[in-house]
Design a protein around this motif. Structure first.
Motif, PDB file in Angstrom:
ATOM      1  N   GLY A  64       0.819  -1.216   0.000  1.00  0.00           N
ATOM      2  CA  GLY A  64       0.000   0.000   0.000  1.00  0.00           C
ATOM      3  C   GLY A  64       0.846   1.256   0.000  1.00  0.00           C
ATOM      4  N   ARG A  65       1.957   1.198   0.723  1.00  0.00           N
ATOM      5  CA  ARG A  65       2.879   2.334   0.760  1.00  0.00           C
ATOM      6  C   ARG A  65       3.481   2.589  -0.619  1.00  0.00           C
ATOM      7  NH1 ARG A  65       6.942   1.235   5.297  1.00  0.00           N
ATOM      8  NH2 ARG A  65       8.047   0.127   3.627  1.00  0.00           N
ATOM      9  N   SER A  66       3.541   1.532  -1.442  1.00  0.00           N
ATOM     10  CA  SER A  66       4.076   1.652  -2.805  1.00  0.00           C
ATOM     11  C   SER A  66       2.965   1.791  -3.847  1.00  0.00           C
ATOM     12  CB  SER A  66       4.933   0.416  -3.130  1.00  0.00           C
ATOM     13  OG  SER A  66       6.010   0.313  -2.236  1.00  0.00           O
ATOM     14  N   LYS A  67       1.754   2.131  -3.382  1.00  0.00           N
ATOM     15  CA  LYS A  67       0.600   2.406  -4.249  1.00  0.00           C
ATOM     16  C   LYS A  67       0.078   1.156  -4.971  1.00  0.00           C
ATOM     17  CE  LYS A  67       1.876   7.255  -4.967  1.00  0.00           C
ATOM     18  NZ  LYS A  67       2.092   8.332  -5.958  1.00  0.00           N
ATOM     19  N   PHE A  68       0.219   0.019  -4.304  1.00  0.00           N
ATOM     20  CA  PHE A  68      -0.332  -1.243  -4.791  1.00  0.00           C
ATOM     21  C   PHE A  68      -1.287  -1.738  -3.710  1.00  0.00           C
ATOM     22  CE2 PHE A  68       0.636  -5.932  -5.924  1.00  0.00           C
ATOM     23  CZ  PHE A  68      -0.410  -5.963  -6.830  1.00  0.00           C
ATOM     24  N   TYR A  69      -2.593  -1.627  -3.975  1.00  0.00           N
ATOM     25  CA  TYR A  69      -3.601  -1.843  -2.942  1.00  0.00           C
ATOM     26  C   TYR A  69      -4.327  -3.171  -3.174  1.00  0.00           C
ATOM     27  CZ  TYR A  69      -2.629   3.141  -2.752  1.00  0.00           C
ATOM     28  OH  TYR A  69      -1.996   4.358  -2.696  1.00  0.00           O
ATOM     29  N   LEU A  70      -4.111  -4.136  -2.265  1.00  0.00           N
ATOM     30  CA  LEU A  70      -4.684  -5.463  -2.405  1.00  0.00           C
ATOM     31  C   LEU A  70      -5.962  -5.596  -1.587  1.00  0.00           C
ATOM     32  CD1 LEU A  70      -1.805  -5.825  -3.485  1.00  0.00           C
ATOM     33  CD2 LEU A  70      -1.739  -8.061  -2.396  1.00  0.00           C
ATOM     34  N   LYS A  71      -6.895  -6.391  -2.108  1.00  0.00           N
ATOM     35  CA  LYS A  71      -8.193  -6.579  -1.450  1.00  0.00           C
ATOM     36  C   LYS A  71      -8.053  -7.326  -0.129  1.00  0.00           C
ATOM     37  CE  LYS A  71     -11.139  -9.431  -3.346  1.00  0.00           C
ATOM     38  NZ  LYS A  71     -12.129  -9.977  -4.302  1.00  0.00           N
ATOM     39  N   ASN A  72      -7.213  -8.361  -0.115  1.00  0.00           N
ATOM     40  CA  ASN A  72      -6.980  -9.126   1.104  1.00  0.00           C
ATOM     41  C   ASN A  72      -5.656  -9.883   0.991  1.00  0.00           C
ATOM     42  OD1 ASN A  72      -7.568 -11.558  -0.407  1.00  0.00           O
ATOM     43  ND2 ASN A  72      -9.737 -11.101  -0.121  1.00  0.00           N
ATOM     44  N   ALA A  73      -5.300 -10.573   2.082  1.00  0.00           N
ATOM     45  CA  ALA A  73      -3.996 -11.225   2.150  1.00  0.00           C
ATOM     46  C   ALA A  73      -3.867 -12.398   1.186  1.00  0.00           C
ATOM     47  CB  ALA A  73      -3.730 -11.692   3.583  1.00  0.00           C
ATOM     48  N   SER A  74      -4.972 -13.068   0.866  1.00  0.00           N
ATOM     49  CA  SER A  74      -4.892 -14.239  -0.008  1.00  0.00           C
ATOM     50  C   SER A  74      -4.418 -13.872  -1.419  1.00  0.00           C
ATOM     51  CB  SER A  74      -6.243 -14.954  -0.090  1.00  0.00           C
ATOM     52  OG  SER A  74      -7.212 -14.139  -0.705  1.00  0.00           O
ATOM     53  N   VAL A  75      -4.566 -12.595  -1.804  1.00  0.00           N
ATOM     54  CA  VAL A  75      -4.097 -12.146  -3.120  1.00  0.00           C
ATOM     55  C   VAL A  75      -2.580 -12.300  -3.218  1.00  0.00           C
ATOM     56  CG1 VAL A  75      -4.009 -10.212  -4.743  1.00  0.00           C
ATOM     57  CG2 VAL A  75      -6.038 -10.541  -3.326  1.00  0.00           C
ATOM     58  N   ILE A  76      -1.877 -12.116  -2.097  1.00  0.00           N
ATOM     59  CA  ILE A  76      -0.419 -12.271  -2.099  1.00  0.00           C
ATOM     60  C   ILE A  76      -0.045 -13.707  -2.461  1.00  0.00           C
ATOM     61  CG2 ILE A  76       1.673 -12.159  -0.676  1.00  0.00           C
ATOM     62  CD1 ILE A  76       0.318  -9.972   0.961  1.00  0.00           C
ATOM     63  N   GLU A  77      -0.767 -14.669  -1.885  1.00  0.00           N
ATOM     64  CA  GLU A  77      -0.510 -16.080  -2.202  1.00  0.00           C
ATOM     65  C   GLU A  77      -0.754 -16.365  -3.673  1.00  0.00           C
ATOM     66  OE1 GLU A  77      -2.182 -19.028   0.518  1.00  0.00           O
ATOM     67  OE2 GLU A  77      -2.770 -17.355   1.784  1.00  0.00           O
ATOM     68  N   GLU A  78      -1.872 -15.826  -4.199  1.00  0.00           N
ATOM     69  CA  GLU A  78      -2.198 -16.061  -5.609  1.00  0.00           C
ATOM     70  C   GLU A  78      -1.161 -15.425  -6.529  1.00  0.00           C
ATOM     71  OE1 GLU A  78      -4.508 -18.003  -6.764  1.00  0.00           O
ATOM     72  OE2 GLU A  78      -5.376 -18.458  -4.809  1.00  0.00           O
ATOM     73  N   LEU A  79      -0.679 -14.244  -6.153  1.00  0.00           N
ATOM     74  CA  LEU A  79       0.360 -13.572  -6.946  1.00  0.00           C
ATOM     75  C   LEU A  79       1.611 -14.440  -7.060  1.00  0.00           C
ATOM     76  CD1 LEU A  79       0.472  -9.789  -5.945  1.00  0.00           C
ATOM     77  CD2 LEU A  79       0.425 -10.701  -8.255  1.00  0.00           C
ATOM     78  N   ALA A  80       1.934 -15.138  -5.976  1.00  0.00           N
ATOM     79  CA  ALA A  80       3.145 -15.959  -5.964  1.00  0.00           C
ATOM     80  C   ALA A  80       3.018 -17.189  -6.862  1.00  0.00           C
ATOM     81  CB  ALA A  80       3.448 -16.390  -4.530  1.00  0.00           C
ATOM     82  N   LYS A  81       1.789 -17.555  -7.244  1.00  0.00           N
ATOM     83  CA  LYS A  81       1.573 -18.782  -8.023  1.00  0.00           C
ATOM     84  C   LYS A  81       1.448 -18.555  -9.529  1.00  0.00           C
ATOM     85  CE  LYS A  81      -1.290 -20.749  -4.321  1.00  0.00           C
ATOM     86  NZ  LYS A  81      -2.676 -21.161  -3.999  1.00  0.00           N
ATOM     87  N   ILE A  82       1.225 -17.317  -9.958  1.00  0.00           N
ATOM     88  CA  ILE A  82       0.869 -17.071 -11.366  1.00  0.00           C
ATOM     89  C   ILE A  82       1.986 -17.485 -12.329  1.00  0.00           C
ATOM     90  CG2 ILE A  82      -0.734 -15.213 -10.827  1.00  0.00           C
ATOM     91  CD1 ILE A  82       1.536 -13.320 -11.893  1.00  0.00           C
TER      92      ILE A  82
END
Length: 384
Positions: free
Chosen positions: A75-93
């Motif tokens: 968020g501090r870097s202007k990347f706003y995620l809906k919830n924590a599970s998005v981080i896990e999904e990002l790591a799998k793409i």
């Protein structure tokens, strides 16, 4: 639009917690029975120490604190995620799909020229006020180009995804969008165009000239090393040659795509076991953003967003996308390391408790220290 996106570590934590109590009670009971025969005076201390020292808190805190801190850092870097599970999904793409207009092109730097019958002052005022209500990238570009006009209250307003906008003010009506939508035919033109009709009469068209975002070529070169890349655009092939020069050769370039086409493209690749991230402007791409494993809406104004997306990325930070994905993978590794530390702590603690070397009062001191150590570790590791 909605998809169930599993939270791997929440499921893992729940699975561990479910079996944790049974395992601890079993160990405590067996240890107590042994000490009742070996040294009865130690039996109660062993039973109590085992129950206290075996701490599920460290395991339960690993993922929330790691991902929670990453949400703050993103968020501090202007990347706003809906919830924590998005981080896990990002790591799998493994597949990344981009929209073109408003995503890899900049609305603020793009320009347009008008060709056709001159718009009257009232027609241009109605056009300006109609565009005011739209968040489509071309609408925002055109809105900024037109002269200022007084705000008027529209009696009717409809936005047709992938087609255009229609509006009315008193007796006047206007349509803005594709040639078919405004009721005209278009010769083969290899540029992005928006057509205008007023009171059911065709007026003319605005032709747009794209300006690509800074650092786009470098971003795609970096992403192409690890991911399958594609651009799905609703526009015609006017920018095909420019994009071929700008982007890596293995990038798929697909034009004339409707919102439904984009959705079907993502569904097809997911059936082939691909983990897809879609990056779009958040309007015409709503279905595709929702269907993808991670949907990111690019915005030059973060107050404008699509409820279908998993994250909002400030347009100025698009060139940092590779780093955001890399940090997501590192966050997942931090959670795994935290689980490992918690497991080692519990094994060591249980060993001393079961063998009768640990007093309950010492166990009561060590138990919260383990949780604190995990919180400190995840905080420091994510910040690093």
């Amino acid at each position: 639009f909605s998809r169930n996106k599993e939270d791997q570590f929440a499921n893992l934590t729940n699975a561990i917690s479910k079996n944790f109590t049974i395992a601890v009670l079993s160990i405590a009971t067996i240890s107590t029975l042994y000490w009742l025969f070996a040294a009865p005076e130690k039996a109660m201390n062993v039973f109590t120490a085992v129950l206290i020292i075996a701490c599920p808190c460290a395991i339960a805190l690993s993922a929330p604190f790691t991902f929670g801190n990453m949400l703050r850092i993103f968020g501090r870097s202007k990347f706003y995620l809906k919830n924590a599970s998005v981080i896990e999904e990002l790591a799998k793409i493994d597949t990344i799909i981009f929209d073109k207009t408003g995503t890899i092109t900049s609305n603020k730097k793009s320009s347009a020229t008008y060709e056709g019958a001159k718009l009257s002052v009232s027609e241009e005022a109605l056009l300006k006020n109609t565009l005011r209500g739209s968040n489509h990238p071309l609408s925002r570009t055109l809105y900024d180009i037109l002269d200022e006009h007084n705000i008027m209250t529209l009696s009717d307003y409809k936005e047709h995804l992938g087609k255009g906008i229609e509006a009315k003010h008193e007796k006047d009506s206007i349509r803005i969008g594709s040639a078919d939508f405004v009721g005209t035919s278009e010769s083969q033109i290899l540029n992005t165009t928006v057509h205008v009709s007023s009171n059911e009469k065709y007026k003319g068209k605005f032709t747009f000239y794209n300006s690509y975002r800074e650092g786009l070529s470098k971003l795609f070169r970096n992403l192409a090393k690890d991911y399958d890349l594609a651009i799905l655009s609703g526009d015609n092939e006017g920018e095909l040659q420019n994009l071929k020069k700008l982007l890596p050769s293995k990038t798929k370039l697909i034009f004339n795509q409707t919102p439904e086409d984009k959705l079907e493209y993502i569904e097809y690749h997911q059936k082939e076991s691909a983990k897809v991230m879609m990056i779009g402007d958040g309007l015409n791409d709503a279905g595709a953003l929702a269907q993808s494993d991670v949907g990111i809406a690019i915005s030059e104004n973060v107050n404008v967003f699509s409820p279908a997306c998993d994250a909002i990325l400030d347009a100025s930070k698009l060139n940092k996308l590779t780093e955001f994905i890399r940090l997501s993978k590192r966050a997942v590794n931090i959670v795994k390391w935290s689980f490992g530390l918690a497991f080692i702590y519990n094994i060591i603690g249980l060993y001393f408790a079961v063998t009768g070397q640990l007093l309950p009062v010492i166990a009561a001191i060590l138990m919260p220290l383990s949780s604190i150590s995990i919180v400190v570790f995840t905080t420091i590791a994510t910040n690093i």
